[in-house]
Design an enzyme around this catalytic site. Sequence first.
Site, PDB file in Angstrom:
ATOM      1  N   LYS A 137       1.028  -0.693  -0.384  1.00  0.00           N
ATOM      2  CA  LYS A 137       0.379   0.037  -0.240  1.00  0.00           C
ATOM      3  C   LYS A 137       1.019   1.135   0.165  1.00  0.00           C
ATOM      4  O   LYS A 137       1.455   0.837   0.971  1.00  0.00           O
ATOM      5  CB  LYS A 137      -1.235   0.028   1.408  1.00  0.00           C
ATOM      6  N   SER A 190     -10.041   6.935   5.859  1.00  0.00           N
ATOM      7  CA  SER A 190      -8.365   7.527   5.575  1.00  0.00           C
ATOM      8  C   SER A 190      -8.172   8.353   4.418  1.00  0.00           C
ATOM      9  O   SER A 190      -7.674   8.944   4.431  1.00  0.00           O
ATOM     10  CB  SER A 190      -6.865   6.766   6.196  1.00  0.00           C
TER      11      SER A 190
HETATM   12  P1  ADP Z   1      -6.769  -1.106   6.754  1.00  0.00           P
HETATM   13  O1  ADP Z   1      -6.632  -1.438   6.085  1.00  0.00           O
HETATM   14  O2  ADP Z   1      -6.716  -2.891   7.775  1.00  0.00           O
HETATM   15  O3  ADP Z   1      -8.076  -2.017   6.759  1.00  0.00           O
HETATM   16  P2  ADP Z   1      -7.872   0.725   8.475  1.00  0.00           P
HETATM   17  O4  ADP Z   1      -6.118   2.025   9.145  1.00  0.00           O
HETATM   18  O5  ADP Z   1      -8.419   1.301   7.034  1.00  0.00           O
HETATM   19  O6  ADP Z   1      -6.713  -0.564   7.807  1.00  0.00           O
HETATM   20  O7  ADP Z   1      -9.251   0.339   9.555  1.00  0.00           O
HETATM   21  C1  ADP Z   1      -8.800  -0.305  10.403  1.00  0.00           C
HETATM   22  C2  ADP Z   1      -9.659  -0.710  11.105  1.00  0.00           C
HETATM   23  O8  ADP Z   1     -10.511   0.403  11.321  1.00  0.00           O
HETATM   24  C3  ADP Z   1     -10.672  -2.060  10.444  1.00  0.00           C
HETATM   25  O9  ADP Z   1     -11.507  -2.690  10.996  1.00  0.00           O
HETATM   26  C4  ADP Z   1     -11.506  -0.717   8.980  1.00  0.00           C
HETATM   27  O10 ADP Z   1     -12.569  -1.112   8.909  1.00  0.00           O
HETATM   28  C5  ADP Z   1     -11.528   0.325  11.464  1.00  0.00           C
HETATM   29  N1  ADP Z   1     -12.535   1.358  10.110  1.00  0.00           N
HETATM   30  C6  ADP Z   1     -11.435   2.630   9.293  1.00  0.00           C
HETATM   31  N2  ADP Z   1     -12.456   3.002   9.435  1.00  0.00           N
HETATM   32  C7  ADP Z   1     -13.868   3.479  10.070  1.00  0.00           C
HETATM   33  C8  ADP Z   1     -14.635   4.714  10.632  1.00  0.00           C
HETATM   34  N3  ADP Z   1     -14.902   4.976   9.990  1.00  0.00           N
HETATM   35  N4  ADP Z   1     -15.469   3.742  11.461  1.00  0.00           N
HETATM   36  C9  ADP Z   1     -15.199   2.629  12.247  1.00  0.00           C
HETATM   37  N5  ADP Z   1     -14.369   1.792  11.860  1.00  0.00           N
HETATM   38  C10 ADP Z   1     -13.088   2.038  10.809  1.00  0.00           C
END
Ligand code: ADP
Length: 161
Positions: free
Chosen positions: A43, A130
């Site tokens: 990524k 993000s």
């Molecule tokens: P990954 O690349 O492992 O998906 P992320 O940083 O995008 O990593 O997400 C990490 C965790 O946080 C995941 O379980 C994702 O579903 C959760 N997550 C991310 N954004 C949100 C949000 N807005 N509300 C709830 N959970 C979230």
Amino acid sequence: MSKKQAICPGSFDPITFGHMDIISRGANVFDEVIIVVANNESKDSLFTVKERMDLISKATKDIPNVKIDACNGLLIDYVRTTGAKVILRGLRAVSDFEYEMQITSINRKLDESVETFFVMTNNQYSFLSSSIVKEVAKYHSPVSDLVPPVVEAALKEKFSK
Ligand code: ADP
């Protein structure tokens, strides 16, 4: 009795109010939540792992039972080194479901003794990721409703270069 730890893994590039919602809900239930920044080389990330950990540390400073770490290889190998038995993940919308089911199934296959727990986010964050935050910040629009002030400042700095 041993401490009930939950490992909360993710990219956190950068941490948002959505992540923080999941982390604080987890911290209310488990004795300790270990936030683990995955160093996923496939990524493209905006922030380095160190920067992401630093932002998480500042954003969660008021939650006493949170620890922050990073992980390079397979998550399940990391989980084993801690002795924790729970992985904590957030669910936003139905769209998260298939992806989460895949990782949960593979993690379960790799270690039957580790359970994945899902927390549903507050509705107001169900659209928040993000990637969206980076897109908005890139065009210098305000992100103060989406991320804590330290992250907003770090995004400003990144995109001013
Ligand atoms: P990954 O690349 O492992 O998906 P992320 O940083 O995008 O990593 O997400 C990490 C965790 O946080 C995941 O379980 C994702 O579903 C959760 N997550 C991310 N954004 C949100 C949000 N807005 N509300 C709830 N959970 C979230």
